[in-house]
Design an enzyme around this catalytic site. Structure first.
Site, PDB file in Angstrom:
ATOM      1  N   ASP A 384      27.466  85.959  22.654  1.00 42.22           N
ATOM      2  CA  ASP A 384      26.598  85.530  23.741  1.00 42.22           C
ATOM      3  C   ASP A 384      25.232  85.206  23.137  1.00 42.22           C
ATOM      4  O   ASP A 384      24.954  85.466  21.963  1.00 42.22           O
ATOM      5  CB  ASP A 384      26.495  86.594  24.822  1.00 42.22           C
ATOM      6  CG  ASP A 384      26.163  86.007  26.182  1.00 42.22           C
ATOM      7  OD1 ASP A 384      25.589  84.891  26.230  1.00 42.22           O
ATOM      8  OD2 ASP A 384      26.476  86.632  27.206  1.00 42.22           O
ATOM      9  N   TYR A 385      24.373  84.625  23.948  1.00 39.11           N
ATOM     10  CA  TYR A 385      23.104  84.061  23.489  1.00 39.11           C
ATOM     11  C   TYR A 385      22.255  85.115  22.772  1.00 39.11           C
ATOM     12  O   TYR A 385      21.760  86.061  23.390  1.00 39.11           O
ATOM     13  CB  TYR A 385      22.352  83.501  24.688  1.00 39.11           C
ATOM     14  CG  TYR A 385      21.224  82.566  24.356  1.00 39.11           C
ATOM     15  CD1 TYR A 385      21.387  81.195  24.459  1.00 39.11           C
ATOM     16  CD2 TYR A 385      19.983  83.042  23.946  1.00 39.11           C
ATOM     17  CE1 TYR A 385      20.348  80.317  24.169  1.00 39.11           C
ATOM     18  CE2 TYR A 385      18.945  82.179  23.652  1.00 39.11           C
ATOM     19  CZ  TYR A 385      19.139  80.815  23.765  1.00 39.11           C
ATOM     20  OH  TYR A 385      18.106  79.966  23.462  1.00 39.11           O
TER      21      TYR A 385
END
Length: 838
Positions: A384-385
């Site tokens: 994820d980011y």
């Protein structure tokens, strides 16, 4: 000047298409959207002088600054000026209608770059080609494929220190790109990759296509209330069709986290609190996005997120700690991921949280032992980011280099946004990361690029001609409307609904009475200005404008000077009041956790004042989570939960309010009576001192001294304009053994005066086991439509698989013993019968 208008504008950095919608109900209304960046500009003050408009809006990218737009309209033309902070004054010269898309001018150019002779490769061919390419790549080349870079300098969180995407791509230091929503940007960056990067390897283009691309469908929490996985599969297929036309090939969705805490903003992205239902919707979404084959250019990669237990964040606070048992992980949070993987999901994304004290992005027991080895996942694992870099912030790694080592050993294939993996070549040379792990990650990424057809035809998804054909198409809007109808849940009705269209004056009051903020979070549609409002829906279904007495009354979070007085004046002339309240889109979704799940104070004051008139009141809710509605349950006549319904929201709500569509939605998350009950879910454990009807007035039991244990509206609940009676629950035998099946039937009768649809729900309770079991678990459901007076027998089969669960001692297994089967209209209203399995 009423209608749609458009203008093309040159800024110092790009060409923009600015779209205007001018409408007039009780007052004039101006809505503005932009292309290619899908930025709605909500006009907050508007003055009209003949055929001239002047509007002002807040510039969200520059706090304290104001956008000013001045427009003059003639028959088929519009002219004027927009003053955009940070950009400058833009001259407006445009025409009526939607106008052409910006990308249309690219169509002729891109045809020259396509390879129409490319054919679909066999798996064996792909493996040979991947190995051949890997043999030519340096260690740095392979690591380059493991980076996903943002398409612009926009950041979802802390600023990312990195080179511009053009430089990274040209140097072979990027394998995928996040957020290039403009097909022209996709073409520009892909061209750099295939003409300048060391091995001319095409890029993957990723985006969050959560509930629609340009045609927006209900948010996932809403569409789960349809209990219709096939309709959701169709919605995802349409979203894939629209997104792939714009160059997106890799979706950061579906989110299949189980959500039990409505304070957590991301419950809006999931299917609610139940793992069985969550698994069905995970399967449907994967099949919808990916279709029959990823080689089809109208499909996109499905990425299951967030692995795993992100929905268990303590306090409902996003990104927070998770501390659960392995049994809870496997019995509650894992089933939707298992179903998505069995459906063929090509990608998985890690959760931001820790598990057993280790950030998931570095968690080998979860990502290697469970996901890769036990579940057999061979696809691409993407962070994820910023999650790799955050291993340091969690306090698990000393620095980014160590974080990169940990993530690589956990088989994390792609680092999103950040650049910790720049340390991998050195880590390999130091013997701290085996090079074969880098090879395996690069292999998985390249294999995916071949499966998508990008290696043979890099521009096959750059299809501006298909954008024009597919985006916001009539049949796509029709599908959105149909799913929106099915997603609405009627929570209360004492006879105020359905509305009578003849000679009835309705006071339409509240911040969502004529708002286009009905799309919800995680959408990037360029057509937000065409979202159908509730006012427009009622008008279009047949209410004359003199029957609709509109007053905004308040803002979403703030009072409006004179707003309540205006609302009361309008309501005093009405026969019935529709009170349209709720949350704005930015109050739900990522980073939108709430301490209070009540409606904001300004709206509560408005509701109290309006209800004080003593007239019938219908509450229409727009929101992305269960809310505390106890006051409304006691003080209004009907409550309609509409969630965020998407592009056709106003039409769907109007059809339900007027009885054109008989509501059939059923809740997939329980609504608490008080936020002190949270987290609250139907499939809980009984405790050693459970509350019963007999002991509820005693003290030393598991209860609150100042309120109920039970939710206000339980899982599976939802009313209709008719009534369904359940009777004659029968088992065909009292017990089964081994692989035998037990048949349970019930008779359902439409005891009302209208045709309607009911969702018949089967629950099972394991009365005792090697570990404590939930009081009830959903194991099946049937949807049926009955005419007034019609009865139908509904049958379910129960077997070993329906009784199985995971325990530390036995793994996944069914255990001998006594069980109860429940069938009913909700988790709380059922008939029951006992049986045994051995």
């Amino acid at each position: 000047m009423i209608g749609l208008w458009h203008a093309f504008v040159e800024t110092p950095s790009m060409k923009l298409k600015i779209q205007f919608k001018v409408s007039k109900k009780a007052n004039y209304m101006l809505d503005i959207a932009t292309e290619p960046l899908a930025i709605p500009i909500p006009i907050e003050s508007l003055t009209v002088d003949g055929s001239r408009l002047r509007g002002e809006a807040k510039a969200f990218w520059m706090p304290g600054q104001t956008i000013v737009v001045e427009l003059a309209f003639e028959e088929d033309s519009v002219s004027g000026e927009m003053d955009m902070p940070g950009i400058g004054k833009l001259p407006i010269k445009g025409s009526s209608g939607r106008g052409p898309q910006l990308s249309e001018e690219l169509a002729d150019t891109v045809r020259l770059y396509r390879n129409p002779d490319a054919s679909t490769r066999s798996d064996a061919e792909i493996e040979d080609l991947v190995e051949s390419l890997l043999s030519k790549m340096s260690l740095e080349d392979k690591v380059g494929q493991l980076f996903q870079v943002p398409a612009s300098n926009f950041s979802f969180g802390n600023a990312v220190k990195t080179d511009p995407p053009e430089k990274l791509i040209a140097e072979g230091r990027a394998g995928s790109v996040l957020g290039a929503f403009d097909v022209r940007r996709v073409f520009e960056l892909q061209k750099i990759a295939v003409e300048q990067s060391p091995h001319r390897i095409p890029l993957l283009f990723n985006a969050d296509i959560i509930h629609g691309a340009q045609t927006i469908f209900p948010v996932p929490l809403a569409w789960s209330c349809s209990w219709d996985p096939e309709a959701v599969k169709e919605a995802c297929a349409i979203a894939a069709k629209e997104a792939s036309a714009s160059g997106t090939v890799y979706n950061h969705g579906p989110m299949v986290d189980v959500g039990r805490d409505p304070r957590w903003g991301r419950v809006v992205e999931g299917a609610g609190e139940d793992p069985y239902l969550g698994a069905l919707f995970a399967k449907a979404q994967v099949e919808g996005f990916q279709g029959e084959s990823l080689s089809d250019p109208e499909t996109i990669i499905a990425c299951l997120k967030h692995f795993i237990a992100y929905g268990a964040a303590e306090g409902g606070r996003d990104y927070n700690t998770v501390d659960i048992s392995e049994a809870t992980l496997r019995n509650v949070y894992l089933p939707p991921f298992q179903a998505g993987l069995e459906a063929g999901a090509a990608s998985v994304m890690n959760a931001f949280n820790i598990y057993q004290g280790v950030p998931v992005a570095a968690n080998q027991p979860l990502l290697v032992d469970l996901l890769r080895d036990e579940l057999g996942f061979e696809g691409v694992l993407i962070s994820d980011y910023g999650a790799v870099e955050e291993i340091v912030t969690h306090g698990y790694a000393e620095d980014e280099k160590e974080a990169a080592r940990m993530a690589a050993l956990a088989t994390m294939d792609i680092e999103m946004a950040t650049r910790s993996y720049e340390h991998l070549p050195q880590l390999v040379r130091e013997g701290k990361v085996p090079e074969k792990l880098i090879d395996e990650s690069a292999r998985r990424i390249l294999r995916l690029k071949y499966r998508l057809g990008l290696m043979d035809d890099p521009f096959r998804y750059v299809r501006p001609e298909k954008e024009k054909e597919y985006h916001f198409r009539d049949d796509h809007l029709k599908a959105s409307l149909e799913l929106a109808r099915k997603s609405i849940v009627l929570l209360k009705n004492d006879g105020a609904l359905p509305l009578a269209k003849e000679a009835e004056r309705i006071a339409l009051i509240g911040p969502f009475a004529d708002s286009r903020d009905l799309l919800g979070p995680w959408q990037f549609s360029r057509y937000s200005h065409e979202t159908v409002t509730l006012y427009e829906g009622l008008r279009d279904i047949g209410y004359a404008e003199n029957q609709l007495l509109y007053a905004q009354g308040s803002g979403v979070t703030e009072a409006i000077e004179g707003g309540i007085e205006d609302a009361l004046e309008k309501a005093s002339h009405a026969d019935l009041i529709v009170l349209a309240l709720g949350e704005s889109s930015d109050m739900s979704g990522e980073a939108a956790s709430r301490l209070s799940i009540h409606l904001p104070e300004a709206q509560l004051r408005l509701a109290e004042a309006v209800a004080g008139l003593g007239k019938p009141v219908v509450l229409v809710l727009t929101n992305g989570r269960p809310l505390v509605l106890d006051w409304f349950h006691r003080n209004v006549n009907a409550i309609v939960e509409t969630w965020f319904l998407g592009s056709q929201a106003g039409h769907a709500i109007a059809e339900v309010l007027t009885g054109e569509y008989n509501p059939s939605g059923k809740l997939t998350m329980s609504f608490p009576a008080h936020e002190g009950q949270v987290p609250l879910y139907y499939n809980s454990f009984r405790t050693g001192r459970p509350i019963t009807e007999q002991n509820k007035h005693t003290k030393y039991i598991s209860k609150y001294i100042d309120g109920p244990n039970d939710p206000l509206y339980p899982f599976g609940y939802g009313l209709s304009y008719t009534r369904f009676d359940y009777s004659e629950l029968r088992l065909d035998r009292s017990g089964i053994a081994g692989d035998e099946k037990l048949r349970v039937t019930v008779t359902v009768t439409n005891a009302g005066r209208l045709a309607g649809e009911e969702t018949v729900q089967l629950y099972i309770q394991d009365l005792h086991g090697s570990v404590v079991r939930p009081v009830k678990e959903l194991k099946g459901f049937r949807k049926l439509r009955l005419e007034p007076g019609e009865s139908q027998e509904v049958a379910f089969e129960i077997g070993r698989d329906d009784l199985a669960f995971w325990s530390p001692a036995n793994g996944y297994a069914a255990e001998e013993g006594a069980f109860v089967a429940y069938i009913g209209t909700s988790s709380a209203e059922t008939l029951s019968a006992s049986f045994s399995w051995r």
